[in-house]
Design an enzyme around this catalytic site. Structure first.
Site, PDB file in Angstrom:
ATOM      1  N   ASP A   1      -3.407   5.649  -7.164  1.00 10.70           N
ATOM      2  CA  ASP A   1      -3.733   6.808  -7.094  1.00 10.70           C
ATOM      3  C   ASP A   1      -3.774   7.534  -5.661  1.00 10.70           C
ATOM      4  OD1 ASP A   1      -4.266   9.532  -7.740  1.00 10.70           O
ATOM      5  OD2 ASP A   1      -5.949   9.112  -9.119  1.00 10.70           O
TER       6      ASP A   1
HETATM    7  C1  BGC Z   1      -4.850  12.486  -8.904  1.00  9.73           C
HETATM    8  C2  BGC Z   1      -3.818  11.794  -9.778  1.00  9.73           C
HETATM    9  C3  BGC Z   1      -2.415  12.747  -9.131  1.00  9.73           C
HETATM   10  C4  BGC Z   1      -2.269  12.639  -7.723  1.00  9.73           C
HETATM   11  C5  BGC Z   1      -1.163  13.034  -7.104  1.00  9.73           C
HETATM   12  C6  BGC Z   1      -4.485  12.406  -7.422  1.00  9.73           C
HETATM   13  O1  BGC Z   1      -5.560  12.985  -6.852  1.00  9.73           O
HETATM   14  O2  BGC Z   1      -5.869  11.652  -9.430  1.00  9.73           O
HETATM   15  O3  BGC Z   1      -3.780  12.082 -11.238  1.00  9.73           O
HETATM   16  O4  BGC Z   1      -1.379  12.319 -10.005  1.00  9.73           O
HETATM   17  O5  BGC Z   1      -3.075  12.995  -6.954  1.00  9.73           O
HETATM   18  O6  BGC Z   1      -1.400  14.443  -7.250  1.00  9.73           O
END
Ligand code: BGC
Length: 756
Positions: free
Chosen positions: A291
């Protein structure tokens, strides 16, 4: 020099020139726009070879620098800081990894796409704003999940993206979790099957599917610091089972590891989660990406099973290269990381098909959005047949609250989709110096319930009150045939709800209107469960979730009976927070500046100094299993939902042998056509030590008035097994199994016991 020697030199020079031209044209990048991949010749372009073989053939040609370049991204940080531009060729999605043109390795263009493709407005692109994941899950319908995923996959491709960051599947252990709207409920089998189908459909469109957030990222507050303490059996039978089913059913090319720690190790450097379970036990062949900002080390993470750092290169850039050169990360592991990424690219055809942009099929998107909302809304209460409303008989209707004159609510954060027409309730302008408005602010899709109700109730005077002042709203409602109160609970990534109560005095609003009008109907637009202190005083309640860009039309169709509701709750609605496994949100430091800070180039992601523990001592008893085991009465149970039709259940039989199954009859006992989601649960033998039942199978049965149908549901032995942590394997406990069948987890008129 003799003339013959001269001629020979000329011929040789000509040959050399031809050779250079041939080489250059073999690897030349054809006319391109961002995202289009070059065509090259190479043995790996042979489509008859397996994705694994093709990946190995490419790897054999790669330098160390090239390999490292594929293992980290250049992502959203690049363009979220004021004035910065996405790197050349990036389409500006949340993640970007430049490809390697000489080998034909395409750029990896990732976009958030949980409920539609995100960030349209930043780059002037259109995508369908779908109903929330909770709405999709309430359909309990794999066909709906397929349509949902196919639309997202198609719109990603329309915009030139080739990887989705959708597929959220964390289970609802904490019903105040701000991301419930993205997820698929509290049951691992239901959530796993739905996300599996959705990702399969996305991959069929030629994009890499991603299932997230692995694992146990079940609350947002302090998500980067929280250490989830849970035993192996409990996690394998709950959250990890959802991932197991999702991964196996879809063949998804990617899994995103989560921010939190599990039993002391960050999820993105947790070798039990990544290596032992995901890659070894589940047989996952794709790649694990972190993530955004969830990578915390180089050697530990790489050796635990993380393959790709996102969105930057703090750990998997130069640091990884050095670790490979020093032997701390063996070349075999480096090649495995690259192999997994390339394999996933080959598997969905990224090397074989040119990415072309297309005009999105907006009309198809509208139709899918509306159909999901119609099948995913859940009728929770309908006293004395209050619904459906009769358009011909009603003379006056008061519509109240939740900006129902202009829009329907959506969820915030990385699952936010920019709707056509913009936010129907424009927020205050962004703070000075901020790149744009905070992603967590509520966005109202321009789909007006008031207009949709007026379009149906052509004989009625339909008036609107904003619901700010309960007394004024009640006064208007008093004089009309019926009152429809819209209530809402905004939710977003990056924070949890402070409580399960509706915010902004809305409980008082409903109570005041209900006291003034005995025909009060409540429409909920919430991310997840809320408490309803007023429930006994209203005549009908419809949970519409965040119903998407055609939400208003879907709600009106249900209220007026053009659509017979069939959705069932994929999560328990508790009576009170006192009944939750954690009545207080887990103890934690107050959300700090590091929780979801604006990102700037070159700055490392969240610092992690504030770790705190959550004891998931409800273990596998997630959602309804908790209420069953603890003998607590929910407000509305898992699996519950009303229809305008009624159904009866009879004639249960269980067939054992090679393909165990339960068979029963469902009959539509009403004069309306309708669909019933018939559910089968199983109680395990006492020796299993699980004092609750599990959902094991279901089907949605469409029935004409008076029609009866025999339904057969397979009893998959895996879903009847327990996980033996000592032996590290699933096993069927010998003894008596009780199958229960019915229309909700708390209404199972049929049961039968069999022995294994
Ligand atoms: C989120 C993810 C997301 C990523 C990219 C993160 O803060 O938890 O679900 O895909 O950001 O935007």
């Amino acid at each position: 020099m003799s003339s013959s020697r001269h001629a020979l030199i000329n011929v040789l020079m000509l040959l050399a020139l031809l050779l250079v031209v041939a080489l250059v044209s073999a690897t030349r990048v054809r006319a391109q726009f961002p995202g289009q991949q070059p065509k090259v010749e190479g043995p790996w372009m042979d489509k008859t070879l397996s994705p694994d073989k093709r990946a190995d053939l490419v790897i054999s040609q790669m330098t160390l620098d090239e390999k490292i370049s594929l293992l980290h991204g250049l992502g959203s940080r690049m363009f979220e800081s004021p004035g910065s531009q996405p790197p050349t060729r990036s389409l500006g999605g949340a993640g970007y990894i430049p490809g390697i043109p000489r080998l034909g390795i395409p750029d990896l263009q990732m976009a958030d796409a949980a409920v539609g493709v995100r960030h349209g407005s930043v780059f002037g692109r259109y995508s369908t704003a779908l109903p929330s994941g909770a709405s999709e899950a309430s359909s309990w319908d794999l066909k709906v999940a397929h349509e949902y995923g196919a639309l997202i996959g198609q719109e990603l491709r329309d915009q030139g993206f080739n990887m989705s960051l959708g597929g959220g599947i964390d289970l609802i252990r904490e019903p105040r979790n701000g991301r419930i709207f993205e997820y698929k409920g509290e049951d691992p089998i239901l959530a796993g099957k739905l996300v599996g189908e959705e990702m399969k459909a996305e991959q069929e469109q030629g994009v890499i599917g991603d299932i997230k957030h692995y694992a146990l990222n079940d609350q947002e507050n302090g998500r980067s610091f929280v250490n989830v303490k849970i035993d192996k059996r409990a996690m394998r039978e709950s959250d990890l089972l959802a991932f197991e089913i999702g991964v196996k059913n879809s063949g998804a090319g990617a899994v995103m590891c989560s921010y939190n720690l599990v039993n002391g190790d960050y999820a993105c450097e947790n070798s039990y989660l990544l290596h032992d379970v995901l890659k070894k036990d589940f047989g996952f062949q794709g790649f694990v990406l972190s993530d955004w900002g969830a990578t915390h080390s180089t050697v530990k993470a790489a050796m635990a099973g993380l393959d790709l750092e996102m969105p930057g290169d703090d750990f998997f850039g130069d640091a990884l290269q050095k670790a490979v050169e020093s032997g701390e990360v063996p070349t075999s592991r480096l090649d495995d990381m690259v192999h997994r990424i390339l394999r996933s690219e080959f598997a969905v055809g990224l090397f074989d098909e040119q990415l072309g942009r297309r005009v999105p099929d907006i009309f198809k998107g509208f139709a899918v959005a509306r159909s999901v909302a119609e099948q995913g809304s859940v009728l929770l209460k309908n006293t004395h047949g209050q619904l459906p409303l009769s358009a011909s008989r009603l003379r006056s209707i008061t519509v109240i609250g939740s900006h129902a004159d202009v829009g329907v609510l959506s969820g915030g954060g990385s699952a936010q989709v920019d709707p056509p027409g913009g936010n129907a309730v424009p927020p205050p302008p962004p703070a000075a110096g901020a790149p744009r408005t905070d992603d967590r602010n509520p966005v109202w899709f321009p789909s007006s319930p008031l207009k949709a109700i007026r379009a149906k109730a052509t004989n009625a005077k339909v008036e609107y009150n904003a619901g700010i002042d309960p007394v004024a709203a009640a006064n208007l409602a008093r004089g009309s045939d019926i009152a429809i109160v819209f209530v809402n609970q905004p939710a977003s990534e990056g924070r949890d709800e402070p409580s399960l109560s509706l915010p902004d005095n809305q409980d008082a609003l409903v109570s005041a209107v209900a006291a003034a009008n005995p025909h009060t109907i409540v429409v909920l637009e919430t991310g997840g469960p809320v408490t309803m202190p007023w429930v006994d005083s209203v005549s009908a309640v419809l949970e519409a979730w965040y119903p998407g860009i055609k939400g208003a039309e879907a709600i009106a169709s249900i209220l007026f009976g053009d659509v017979n509701p069939s959705g069932k709750l994929p999560m328990t609605f508790p009576r009170s927070e006192a009944d939750l496994p954690h009545p207080q949100l887990a103890d934690q430091p107050a959300p700090g500046p590091d929780d979801l800070k604006p990102m700037s180039p070159g700055e490392p992601f969240q610092t992690n100094t504030r770790k705190f523990d959550i004891d998931d001592n409800e273990g596998p008893k997630v959602g309804y299993k908790w209420y069953d085991a603890e003998g607590k009465e929910p407000l509305f149970p898992f699996g519950y939902g009303l229809s305008y039709a009624s159904f009866s259940y009879s004639h249960i039989e269980v067939k054992l042998g090679q393909s165990p199954a339960v068979t029963f009859t469902v009959k539509n006992t009403s004069v309306r056509a309708g669909a019933e989601i018939a559910e089968a649960y199983v109680e395990l033998p006492q020796a299993a030590g699980e004092p609750f039942k599990r959902l094991v199978a279901w089907d949605k049965v469409q029935l004409a008035p008076g029609e009866a149908r025999t339904v057969t549901l397979a009893l998959d032995p895996h879903y009847l097994s327990i996980f033996d942590a000592d032996k590290d394997e699933w096993e069927l406990v010998p003894g008596d199994y009780k199958v229960l069948v019915g229309g909700s987890s708390r209404e199972t008129p049929l049961s039968m016991t069999f022995s294994q």
